[in-house]
Design a protein around this motif. Structure first.
Motif, PDB file in Angstrom:
ATOM      1  N   LYS A 325     -10.051   2.973  -7.693  1.00 35.17           N
ATOM      2  CA  LYS A 325      -8.595   2.885  -7.794  1.00 35.17           C
ATOM      3  C   LYS A 325      -7.989   4.279  -7.862  1.00 35.17           C
ATOM      4  CE  LYS A 325      -8.619  -1.606  -8.089  1.00 35.17           C
ATOM      5  NZ  LYS A 325      -8.031  -2.474  -7.065  1.00 35.17           N
ATOM      6  N   THR A 326      -7.048   4.545  -7.001  1.00 36.66           N
ATOM      7  CA  THR A 326      -6.281   5.782  -7.050  1.00 36.66           C
ATOM      8  C   THR A 326      -4.831   5.445  -6.798  1.00 36.66           C
ATOM      9  OG1 THR A 326      -6.523   6.198  -4.705  1.00 36.66           O
ATOM     10  CG2 THR A 326      -8.222   7.111  -6.108  1.00 36.66           C
ATOM     11  N   ASP A 327      -3.963   6.354  -7.190  1.00 32.92           N
ATOM     12  CA  ASP A 327      -2.540   6.105  -6.998  1.00 32.92           C
ATOM     13  C   ASP A 327      -2.130   6.318  -5.548  1.00 32.92           C
ATOM     14  OD1 ASP A 327      -2.037   7.632 -10.164  1.00 32.92           O
ATOM     15  OD2 ASP A 327      -2.081   5.500  -9.703  1.00 32.92           O
ATOM     16  N   LYS A 328      -2.680   7.345  -4.927  1.00 29.25           N
ATOM     17  CA  LYS A 328      -2.312   7.657  -3.549  1.00 29.25           C
ATOM     18  C   LYS A 328      -3.528   8.168  -2.770  1.00 29.25           C
ATOM     19  CE  LYS A 328       2.427   9.148  -4.647  1.00 29.25           C
ATOM     20  NZ  LYS A 328       3.160   8.111  -3.912  1.00 29.25           N
ATOM     21  N   TRP A 329      -3.469   7.964  -1.428  1.00 29.43           N
ATOM     22  CA  TRP A 329      -4.476   8.521  -0.531  1.00 29.43           C
ATOM     23  C   TRP A 329      -3.763   9.313   0.547  1.00 29.43           C
ATOM     24  CZ3 TRP A 329      -9.894   7.892  -0.277  1.00 29.43           C
ATOM     25  CH2 TRP A 329     -10.441   7.049  -1.265  1.00 29.43           C
ATOM     26  N   LEU A 330      -4.282  10.501   0.845  1.00 30.16           N
ATOM     27  CA  LEU A 330      -3.823  11.256   2.011  1.00 30.16           C
ATOM     28  C   LEU A 330      -4.839  11.012   3.117  1.00 30.16           C
ATOM     29  CD1 LEU A 330      -2.752  14.723   0.578  1.00 30.16           C
ATOM     30  CD2 LEU A 330      -1.351  12.732   1.007  1.00 30.16           C
ATOM     31  N   VAL A 331      -4.409  10.437   4.226  1.00 26.17           N
ATOM     32  CA  VAL A 331      -5.308  10.108   5.321  1.00 26.17           C
ATOM     33  C   VAL A 331      -4.893  10.909   6.556  1.00 26.17           C
ATOM     34  CG1 VAL A 331      -6.267   8.306   6.780  1.00 26.17           C
ATOM     35  CG2 VAL A 331      -5.654   7.790   4.418  1.00 26.17           C
ATOM     36  N   GLU A 349      -6.804  -2.439  -1.311  1.00 26.50           N
ATOM     37  CA  GLU A 349      -7.007  -2.049  -2.710  1.00 26.50           C
ATOM     38  C   GLU A 349      -5.680  -1.762  -3.415  1.00 26.50           C
ATOM     39  OE1 GLU A 349      -9.806  -2.161  -4.203  1.00 26.50           O
ATOM     40  OE2 GLU A 349     -10.997  -2.665  -2.427  1.00 26.50           O
ATOM     41  N   ASN A 350      -4.579  -2.162  -2.800  1.00 23.92           N
ATOM     42  CA  ASN A 350      -3.251  -1.968  -3.409  1.00 23.92           C
ATOM     43  C   ASN A 350      -2.942  -0.509  -3.704  1.00 23.92           C
ATOM     44  OD1 ASN A 350      -2.660  -4.775  -3.463  1.00 23.92           O
ATOM     45  ND2 ASN A 350      -3.937  -4.993  -5.293  1.00 23.92           N
ATOM     46  N   THR A 351      -3.332   0.343  -2.811  1.00 19.66           N
ATOM     47  CA  THR A 351      -3.055   1.764  -2.980  1.00 19.66           C
ATOM     48  C   THR A 351      -1.930   2.179  -2.043  1.00 19.66           C
ATOM     49  OG1 THR A 351      -4.729   2.290  -1.352  1.00 19.66           O
ATOM     50  CG2 THR A 351      -5.406   2.349  -3.652  1.00 19.66           C
ATOM     51  N   GLU A 352      -1.300   3.291  -2.391  1.00 18.37           N
ATOM     52  CA  GLU A 352      -0.255   3.832  -1.524  1.00 18.37           C
ATOM     53  C   GLU A 352      -0.881   4.903  -0.633  1.00 18.37           C
ATOM     54  OE1 GLU A 352       4.034   6.169  -1.786  1.00 18.37           O
ATOM     55  OE2 GLU A 352       3.162   5.275  -3.578  1.00 18.37           O
ATOM     56  N   ILE A 353      -0.577   4.836   0.677  1.00 19.30           N
ATOM     57  CA  ILE A 353      -1.225   5.711   1.646  1.00 19.30           C
ATOM     58  C   ILE A 353      -0.189   6.614   2.300  1.00 19.30           C
ATOM     59  CG2 ILE A 353      -2.556   5.784   3.784  1.00 19.30           C
ATOM     60  CD1 ILE A 353      -3.535   2.938   3.036  1.00 19.30           C
ATOM     61  N   ILE A 354      -0.527   7.897   2.390  1.00 19.41           N
ATOM     62  CA  ILE A 354       0.303   8.842   3.146  1.00 19.41           C
ATOM     63  C   ILE A 354      -0.513   9.264   4.356  1.00 19.41           C
ATOM     64  CG2 ILE A 354       1.409  11.110   3.151  1.00 19.41           C
ATOM     65  CD1 ILE A 354       1.975  10.766   0.210  1.00 19.41           C
ATOM     66  N   ALA A 359       0.134  17.044  15.451  1.00 17.91           N
ATOM     67  CA  ALA A 359       1.238  17.341  16.380  1.00 17.91           C
ATOM     68  C   ALA A 359       1.399  18.855  16.476  1.00 17.91           C
ATOM     69  CB  ALA A 359       2.538  16.692  15.909  1.00 17.91           C
ATOM     70  N   ASN A 360       2.230  19.285  17.388  1.00 22.27           N
ATOM     71  CA  ASN A 360       2.488  20.720  17.550  1.00 22.27           C
ATOM     72  C   ASN A 360       3.511  21.224  16.531  1.00 22.27           C
ATOM     73  OD1 ASN A 360       0.703  21.104  19.691  1.00 22.27           O
ATOM     74  ND2 ASN A 360       2.208  20.431  21.191  1.00 22.27           N
ATOM     75  N   LYS A 361       4.468  20.362  16.160  1.00 25.14           N
ATOM     76  CA  LYS A 361       5.542  20.755  15.249  1.00 25.14           C
ATOM     77  C   LYS A 361       5.462  19.966  13.947  1.00 25.14           C
ATOM     78  CE  LYS A 361       8.756  22.002  18.963  1.00 25.14           C
ATOM     79  NZ  LYS A 361      10.095  21.773  19.549  1.00 25.14           N
ATOM     80  N   TYR A 362       5.890  20.609  12.852  1.00 26.99           N
ATOM     81  CA  TYR A 362       5.896  19.937  11.563  1.00 26.99           C
ATOM     82  C   TYR A 362       7.040  18.928  11.525  1.00 26.99           C
ATOM     83  CZ  TYR A 362       6.518  19.108   6.565  1.00 26.99           C
ATOM     84  OH  TYR A 362       6.649  18.498   5.356  1.00 26.99           O
ATOM     85  N   ALA A 363       6.774  17.761  10.955  1.00 33.29           N
ATOM     86  CA  ALA A 363       7.836  16.756  10.830  1.00 33.29           C
ATOM     87  C   ALA A 363       7.515  15.821   9.676  1.00 33.29           C
ATOM     88  CB  ALA A 363       7.989  15.968  12.125  1.00 33.29           C
ATOM     89  N   LYS A 364       8.555  15.507   8.909  1.00 32.28           N
ATOM     90  CA  LYS A 364       8.419  14.474   7.888  1.00 32.28           C
ATOM     91  C   LYS A 364       9.021  13.204   8.470  1.00 32.28           C
ATOM     92  CE  LYS A 364       9.604  13.134   3.161  1.00 32.28           C
ATOM     93  NZ  LYS A 364      10.260  13.503   1.906  1.00 32.28           N
ATOM     94  N   ILE A 365       8.160  12.289   8.869  1.00 32.86           N
ATOM     95  CA  ILE A 365       8.622  11.071   9.525  1.00 32.86           C
ATOM     96  C   ILE A 365       9.209  10.107   8.505  1.00 32.86           C
ATOM     97  CG2 ILE A 365       7.882   9.135  10.967  1.00 32.86           C
ATOM     98  CD1 ILE A 365       5.569  10.987  11.917  1.00 32.86           C
ATOM     99  N   SER A 366       8.559  10.007   7.355  1.00 26.96           N
ATOM    100  CA  SER A 366       9.049   9.188   6.242  1.00 26.96           C
ATOM    101  C   SER A 366       8.355   9.688   4.983  1.00 26.96           C
ATOM    102  CB  SER A 366       8.743   7.701   6.486  1.00 26.96           C
ATOM    103  OG  SER A 366       7.345   7.477   6.448  1.00 26.96           O
ATOM    104  N   ASP A 367       8.615   9.031   3.847  1.00 31.98           N
ATOM    105  CA  ASP A 367       7.969   9.448   2.600  1.00 31.98           C
ATOM    106  C   ASP A 367       6.457   9.252   2.650  1.00 31.98           C
ATOM    107  OD1 ASP A 367      10.309  10.274   1.432  1.00 31.98           O
ATOM    108  OD2 ASP A 367      10.711   8.352   0.447  1.00 31.98           O
ATOM    109  N   THR A 368       5.992   8.400   3.557  1.00 27.93           N
ATOM    110  CA  THR A 368       4.554   8.115   3.624  1.00 27.93           C
ATOM    111  C   THR A 368       3.951   8.501   4.967  1.00 27.93           C
ATOM    112  OG1 THR A 368       4.992   5.861   4.375  1.00 27.93           O
ATOM    113  CG2 THR A 368       4.737   6.205   1.990  1.00 27.93           C
ATOM    114  N   THR A 392       7.571  10.189  -6.796  1.00 29.99           N
ATOM    115  CA  THR A 392       6.503   9.228  -7.033  1.00 29.99           C
ATOM    116  C   THR A 392       5.143   9.870  -7.165  1.00 29.99           C
ATOM    117  OG1 THR A 392       6.202   8.926  -4.669  1.00 29.99           O
ATOM    118  CG2 THR A 392       7.737   7.422  -5.736  1.00 29.99           C
ATOM    119  N   TYR A 393       5.081  11.226  -7.153  1.00 26.57           N
ATOM    120  CA  TYR A 393       3.803  11.909  -7.207  1.00 26.57           C
ATOM    121  C   TYR A 393       3.092  11.657  -8.538  1.00 26.57           C
ATOM    122  CZ  TYR A 393       0.454  15.572  -8.086  1.00 26.57           C
ATOM    123  OH  TYR A 393      -0.671  16.257  -8.430  1.00 26.57           O
TER     124      TYR A 393
END
Length: 397
Positions: A325-331, A349-354, A359-368, A392-393
């Motif tokens: 069990k973990t709170d978040k996963w970076l995939v 496992e009911n975890t939150e995934i980011i 890509a060539n350019k940095y982009a924040k598509i959404s919070d996850t 939520t960190y």
């Protein structure tokens, strides 16, 4: 590395394999050749005699070998339109040598100019791989030998395509009428780009049941499949580098047979000698049987452990799974099937995934969901800052 030997060798392998297949009853209805492979196709179709083809191929290789070295060739993973745009202003020294797929273009010409172009493409995110060649084939650097080769061609005679066969030209990308029966075609062939993708699109319209590649390695088959234009037909190689020739040939032959192709088995066996059984006895067989009779059953002795057994279960260590069990996963994903399976298992496992995409350019598509360039240290710093500043960190794996 010496094209004066390589070209006759490539032609000889292709022609020999074509004759082997035809001796087994496998005759082509549609032919297409890549560069020197068009000479093989022309011989099979009856446009060129074997002797004429050998003389032309040998002269072609000899003339190209006489040119100064220094030219280069690169396979560029980009569209024909993108590459053509980049070559504007360099037409006298560099050109497209082949269009093998939607994003597989070969460029050829001056090594100095090409190295500069490759550097420019690299900065734009376009990959280019150098090809191991002795000269810049199918480029303006070949123009110098065209007059001499025209002289050679003028001494040869050309026929027409045999009935029941059709050739797709990779100079025009279309079905051949009488172009290949002209010396001009083979002179143009030296510098013209190989329009393999366009030619294969025409081949696939014929709805052939099977495609057989006759070459030292199934390079063209791979390009067709990577270009997602393979259709529903069977694709088989003749031989494959690093594998026993007969293993590949027999495997391909069996695949063709399984898929309904008629095989000339007498032709297949023809080259093998047959021997009569000359050492059989000269008198009639003595009719005496030698049956194997069952053994008598043995009685059990007092030691029962010799006759019975017992099943026992042996406990094994349980395999660890990603169920911690973990709170978040970076995939970090490549958007492939394996990534999707991993993400689905984590979701269970009911975890939150980011998810982090390439890509060539940095982009924040959404919070996850983010996109970064894995080669950029700044992108990783931006990613870290963005995640750490999230309300939520808590904890990451």
């Amino acid at each position: 590395k010496q094209t004066c030997y390589a070209q006759p060798a490539i032609f000889s392998v292709g022609y020999s394999l074509s004759q082997l297949w035809q001796s087994w009853g496998i005759s082509p209805g549609v032919l297409i050749g890549h560069s020197i492979g068009e000479y093989t196709a022309a011989v099979i179709a009856g446009i060129l005699s074997l002797d004429s083809a050998l003389r032309l191929v040998a002269a072609r290789g000899r003339l190209m070998q006489s040119l100064p070295s220094g030219g280069k060739m690169y396979a560029v993973l980009a569209s024909e339109a993108e590459v053509s745009k980049s070559l504007i202003g360099h037409e006298k020294s560099v050109s497209i040598a082949a269009v093998n797929g939607p994003a597989n273009v070969v460029v050829s010409g001056s090594g100095e100019v090409l190295d500069a172009l490759v550097s420019s493409w690299s900065s734009s995110g376009i990959t280019a791989h150098p090809l191991m060649v002795s000269h810049a084939f199918h480029s303006p650097l070949m123009e110098e030998i065209t007059a001499s080769f025209r002289e050679v061609c003028s001494k040869e005679s050309f026929g027409e395509c045999a009935g029941g066969m059709e050739i797709i030209s990779t100079v025009t990308g279309l079905a051949v009428s009488d172009e290949m029966s002209q010396a001009d075609y083979w002179v143009t062939h030296i510098c013209a780009p190989v329009l393999f993708q366009r030619g294969m699109e025409q081949v696939l319209l014929k709805k052939c049941d099977a495609h057989i590649e006759i070459g030292a390695h199934p390079v063209l088959t791979s390009m067709v499949k990577n270009g997602e234009m393979d259709g529903d037909a069977l694709w088989v190689p003749s031989i494959r580098r690093g594998r026993a020739d007969w293993d590949i040939l027999l495997s391909s032959l069996s695949n063709l047979y399984i898929h309904g192709m008629e095989i000339d088995w007498e032709g297949f066996d023809k080259v093998y000698s047959r021997k009569k059984l000359s050492k059989l006895p000269t008198y009639p067989f003595q009719r005496q049987s030698y049956w194997v009779y069952p053994f008598k059953e043995k009685s059990l002795n007092s030691n029962l452990s010799d006759h019975i057994y017992r099943i026992e279960w042996v406990p094994q260590l349980q395999h660890k799974t990603i169920s911690q069990k973990t709170d978040k996963w970076l995939v970090f994903v490549n958007d492939g099937e394996t990534d999707n399976r991993i993400i689905e298992e984590l979701k269970g496992e009911n975890t939150e995934i980011i998810q982090i995409h390439k890509a060539n350019k940095y982009a924040k598509i959404s919070d996850t969901e983010y996109a970064i360039n894995p080669q950029s240290k700044d992108h990783f710093q931006q990613l870290t800052n963005s995640i750490l500043s999230s309300n939520t960190y808590s904890k990451y794996k």
